[in-house]
Write an enzyme that holds these catalytic residues in place. Structure first.
Site, PDB file in Angstrom:
ATOM      1  N   THR A 295       0.804  -1.188   0.057  1.00 48.83           N
ATOM      2  CA  THR A 295      -0.043   0.026  -0.117  1.00 48.83           C
ATOM      3  C   THR A 295       0.895   1.202  -0.001  1.00 48.83           C
ATOM      4  O   THR A 295       1.800   1.304   0.747  1.00 48.83           O
ATOM      5  CB  THR A 295      -1.114   0.007   1.147  1.00 48.83           C
ATOM      6  OG1 THR A 295      -1.841  -1.307   1.111  1.00 48.83           O
ATOM      7  CG2 THR A 295      -1.986   1.311   1.456  1.00 48.83           C
TER       8      THR A 295
ATOM      9  N   GLY B  33       2.711  -2.897   8.458  1.00 45.59           N
ATOM     10  CA  GLY B  33       3.107  -3.059  10.169  1.00 45.59           C
ATOM     11  C   GLY B  33       4.433  -3.566  10.194  1.00 45.59           C
ATOM     12  O   GLY B  33       4.913  -4.266   9.486  1.00 45.59           O
TER      13      GLY B  33
ATOM     14  N   GLU C   3      -7.122  -5.947   3.617  1.00 50.28           N
ATOM     15  CA  GLU C   3      -7.426  -7.335   2.837  1.00 50.28           C
ATOM     16  C   GLU C   3      -8.367  -7.145   1.813  1.00 50.28           C
ATOM     17  O   GLU C   3      -9.134  -7.964   1.592  1.00 50.28           O
ATOM     18  CB  GLU C   3      -7.440  -8.512   3.691  1.00 50.28           C
ATOM     19  CG  GLU C   3      -6.265  -8.746   4.576  1.00 50.28           C
ATOM     20  CD  GLU C   3      -4.667  -8.974   3.769  1.00 50.28           C
ATOM     21  OE1 GLU C   3      -4.901  -9.472   2.370  1.00 50.28           O
ATOM     22  OE2 GLU C   3      -4.104  -8.569   4.439  1.00 50.28           O
TER      23      GLU C   3
END
Lengths: 659, 659
Positions: A139, A178, A421
């Site tokens: 992303t 993350g 997701e």
């Protein structure tokens, strides 16, 4: 033990332990789960302060510590089965996330599945010795679901046999991954590949981002934490800006596509198999919907039998708040939903494993259906659980706002599933695309198989006069209810198809017709998913042998189905599937089912079998001793470390003198 | 200025500034508001770090500082008008709360309204010189909405002419009061009064809790912060345990009830007037629903024209996400809701002022209706805005989860309105009680006036065959739609009344019949409130002279009404108020209205006129320059203060050596 909650447990009509076995899969699994629980809860290393009392940096620190400890302990205890690892981690992490979550969920699996043998030889030892901690940077700040829109570039330089990676714009900065901000020293970066001036689309590259021994960012790397979020405080979701970062050619993941030393590009043989990972993760998310909602239900239902408030009959003691019909009406349909999603999750997992087996045999026929199903059910279950968790929280009165309830944590931990997701509306539209394709196949004379086979039955899709059909529906029969859900889905698919048709007739392009019908398409997908859930819940009942459990599960399933009809009564009336007296009857039946479930409410949440040490909720304690523990928890609040906060001396006292 | 957002503003069909005047009440008010904005934003004392980057203790510290500064500055600037104070504070506080909020909202007003003249003489100077900072301690750990259940006792001791206050149980500990934990040195404590062994019910007492100069808790006082919450981090909601705390007789608030020196109790003349404060605060909350939702809509709609994503037409550039029909369908009904609630808030305020005027003339006739209306509308608007804010947040994709969007703050700041000042379900049932009472009056032959007069029209309440009535409804006419909402409310009130009747016929007590019908009662209240909102929105249009604004407001109102019908189509079909073709027509009309509103979307949120400095949202910036500012914001994250977090040296590096 609080006497109210004790009484509730005595009133249950079924054996809680046996229901737990059904939910876990077998008595053996329950036994093993409890063994792992004992390991974790007896481990002094995992005694910790409530993260709600810590600063962000301390929370992150604690999360990294736990990640590191888990690596050691899982090896030490020889826990290697993926299900058991999941159990172990969920007990250590409780209502929070893993600092190194993406390392395990995305970095490792990608290395394993997309490296060629030579690359595996290089990277696996580095991973196994924990030299490399990685993340998955896909992303970008300005680009999410639509992968073709990603802007990061990887340009091959044949002179040095290197790729040069760049973030050409602000919006191309990698964002959200993350563990990217502080934890990882490597990232798999998704970038648009250029070679010899040609674009070859998105490919994955292993990019070292921090120095292996100092952990300082490498030259050309601008990396950091993206700042505080709604939850996920313990995770360092990060940004990554690439400024002419050079990596060797061998750092492109080359199992499928390749760039040769001279810069010539070799295409991948097939792209279909990447489907698999997405389907798997979305199936897992369905299970998470069930888990998070089950936690929330456990807390609010236990608290609702301990909490006394107001009055039903004048002069009598304050009743348990679960005796209010409005409270039952808020909570029992959510409890039914938690069970429904639990069974849907089990089904998805089993189906995934079956189909993956087929795929390994070269049979891809069921993959598109599984893909459509996992997309839609991911959206359906996460949206549903998301709002349900908030209803649970707000049904605890004021204390639902306190972090001591754990409900704020459960909500903020869960809510991103609606977006990550695959953004939920996009997911619904993907399922709709499959439904519409299937519908058109039927119209073209094909016979469908699988879950969408209901679209075959032409005669049922035809609108009928309001009074013609409903007499056959039996509101007490789940198969009959599943049937009307199915018909509703079929009719709404047809309605969406007609909307597209009308748009096309008024000379809109295919794409505009699709966009101008997307409200109807989402609605059709939603009805399709709702049907699947009702059907799977109904099917599950057939597997339950124990009479007492079968009975209470049937009540729950009936409540789930009738509550869905009540909330969508317009659809059923509009389609002529039910008539007005039947809709009125649904409301009456729901009230009866609420009263029927009332004595089993606590037992039904006990069966989810969350240990207090994992649930971490003062309101949801198994023993019901809420109030003394709430006081004890509050006194540990950091603001109570001193009796007088410095702000008194700084601001309040001086104020008096001045006026 | 971002070119996309500039283009949007150029496309607007109405004068934004004029609409702002309507929302503010007049051009003069807008002017004055901006004057106050300039004061606050140019004040270097209010330059501050984003509270999201602070620890809880630092946030609290910053909030106390601002509270203290505001006291000085409001005097300095001579701002004394309550509306202007509200504006000033909202600009200083932004998306957070005031540390001393309860001092102003409850402590001060209670002192003013419930002290006798002698008491006023003592306390007012202490308040004006800021010696006394107070809070209002009513709620207990185990007791909220049901005041009779409160356990704290105040026992009069005639020997010393003192009251002895006690928290006899854990559940009686005062809990939740804002500013109680650390800030206040006094609390108004609500306690059950005992004198000469007799109980006289709940009364209010001024209890000193901390030493006036050291701020240490006084003997017998156990006081502290209740710990971290879902939001409200800057507020020290507190607990208070009273252990034989003695206060002089004069500390009972004695304007109405009294305890004489010898312990004899003098009853209050009337209790009705305490109604007023609750009604006032609930009316304010309706305004807060509008405000918070307007903020959320501003952020998501501005971001949705700046954000490009995915594709509608293959090969074309990524479209603005507001061009997706699904995005419009999520957001425009919420925008319409924000406007609707804005107007309802204005109406409530005006009505409150009018009725308070009547009351001061001794005329209490309209008070029960106002009370019922404020209870129901408080619940209706807060529930609605609560879920709407989350829809806005989740419509921003990933960045809606970042605190930089301000949406997490806006949500956690707003959500407690669903629970405080009267739990929403309880509020709905209070309104239902009024509706049912009115219904019974009609049945007994009385003629009703006011908002419930629709219950008079017997013939309309009768169920009719599905096909009989609907032909008269004009889906493009707001008055006609308000009429069907009214009929729906009437029918659902009747349905609830019938449910109670049936319960009574099966030999249930009044109380059980009520409880067993409470689902229907809440539904009736909800429909009643929905009707009021549609009606008030419709009425408001009559006041708008500007043609262009009238046109866009009509579109919004129509969307609000039709969207409500679509979401509750079952009700309208079931009651025979609309038929199936009409419901299908509603869906088509909604799509047309979305397309119609699209060019004005940004202008409609601009008209709310939130300055960037107050909105504090990177995504909702007026200039649309989202991405560069998002990067800038992230780099200020506390985790980025060092390049290498200490956890690397503590946990990650050692891990390598060990394996």
């Amino acid at each position: 033990m609080n006497p109210d909650i004790l009484k509730e447990r005595r009133n249950a009509t079924f054996d809680v332990e046996k229901l737990t076995h059904i939910l876990d899969g077998s008595p053996e699994r329950t036994r093993r789960k409890r063994e792992i629980e004992t390991m974790v809860f007896n481990d002094p290393d995992f005694q910790e302060e409530d993260p709600n009392f810590l600063s962000r940096s301390e929370r992150y620190d604690q999360a990294v510590r736990k990640s590191a400890q888990m690596i050691q302990k899982l090896r030490e205890y020889g826990i290697a089965d993926p299900d058991e690892i999941l159990i172990y981690k969920s007990l250590v992490l409780k209502n929070n996330h893993e600092a190194m979550g993406l390392h395990y969920a995305m970095f490792l699996p990608t290395i394993h599945s997309q490296c060629d043998p030579q690359q595996l030889k290089k990277w696996i030892p580095l991973l196994e010795s924990n030299q490399v901690v990685g993340t998955y940077a896909q992303t970008e700040m300005g680009h999410g679901t639509h992968l073709r829109g990603l802007e990061t570039t990887a340009t091959y330089d044949p002179a040095t046999q290197e790729f040069v990676l760049n973030s050409p714009t602000i919006s191309s900065i990698k964002w959200w991954a993350g563990g990217l901000g502080k934890t990882s020293n490597h990232a798999i970066v998704l970038a648009q590949l250029f070679s010899h001036g040609h674009s070859h689309g998105l490919h994955a590259f292993i990019v070292p981002i921090r120095h292996m021994s100092t952990h300082e960012p490498l030259p050309g790397i601008v990396v950091g934490d993206i700042g505080p979020k709604f939850g996920f405080s313990e995770v360092d979701n990060g940004f990554l800006k690439l400024e002419n970062v050079r990596i060797p050619r061998e750092n492109m993941l080359m199992k499928h596509a390749k760039v040769e030393p001279d810069g010539s590009y070799v295409k991948p043989a097939s792209t279909k198999l990447t489907y698999g990972t997405m389907v798997f993760i979305r199936s897992l998310i369905v299970g998470q919907s069930a888990l998070s909602l089950a936690k929330a239900c456990t807390i609010v239902i236990r608290y609702s039998v301990v909490r006394h408030q107001s009055e039903i009959r004048a002069g009598e003691p304050e009743p348990q708040i679960l005796d209010y019909q409005t409270q039952q009406y808020k909570l029992f349909p959510l409890l039914a939903t938690a069970y429904a999603f639990k069974f849907v999750g089990q089904y998805m997992k089993a189906t995934y494993n079956r189909i993956i087996g087929d795929i390994s045999q070269g049979d891809l026929t069921e993959l598109p259906e599984l893909h459509a199903m996992s997309a839609g059910l991911k959206a359906f279950t996460t949206w549903s659980a998301n709002s349900a968790i908030e209803v649970c929280r707000m049904s605890c009165g004021g204390h639902g706002y306190s972090c001591s309830s754990a409900l704020p944590d459960i909500y903020v931990q869960f809510t991103p599933t609606c977006t990550y997701e695959g953004e939920n509306t996009v997911m619904m539209l993907q399922t709709a695309r499959y439904l519409l394709k299937s519908y058109r196949q039927v119209k073209a004379g094909q016979q469908l198989s699988g879950i969408v086979s209901y679209l075959n039955e032409h005669e049922r899709v035809q609108p009928q006069p309001v009074s013609a059909r409903p007499t056959v529906v039996d509101l007490n029969n789940l198969s009959s209810l599943a049937e009307v859900y199915k018909l509703r889905a079929a009719i709404l698919v047809e309605l969406a198809a007609k909307s597209i048709q009308q748009e096309l007739q008024s000379r809109k392009s295919q794409e505009d017709a699709w966009n101008n019908s997307s409200i109807d398409l989402v609605r059709a997908s939603d009805a399709h998913c709702h049907y699947i859930v009702v059907k799977l819940f109904t099917d599950k009942l057939g597997e339950i042998g124990d009479t007492a459990i079968h009975s209470v599960m049937s009540t729950l399933a009936l409540l789930y189905a009738l509550h869905g009809i009540k909330n969508n009564s317009g659809d059923f009336l509009q389609a002529g599937l039910l008539n007005v007296p039947q809709i009125l009857q649904v409301s009456v039946r729901i009230k009866e089912l609420l009263a029927q479930l009332r004595p089993n409410a606590v037992a039904l949440v006990d069966a989810f079998d969350f240990p207090d040490n994992m649930l971490k909720s003062v309101l949801g304690r198994y023993d019901g001793n809420v109030y003394e523990n709430l006081f004890e928890w509050a006194r540990r609040s950091p603001l109570n470390r001193t009796e007088v906060h410095e702000s008194f001396h700084k601001y309040l006292k001086p104020l008096r003198a001045k006026l």
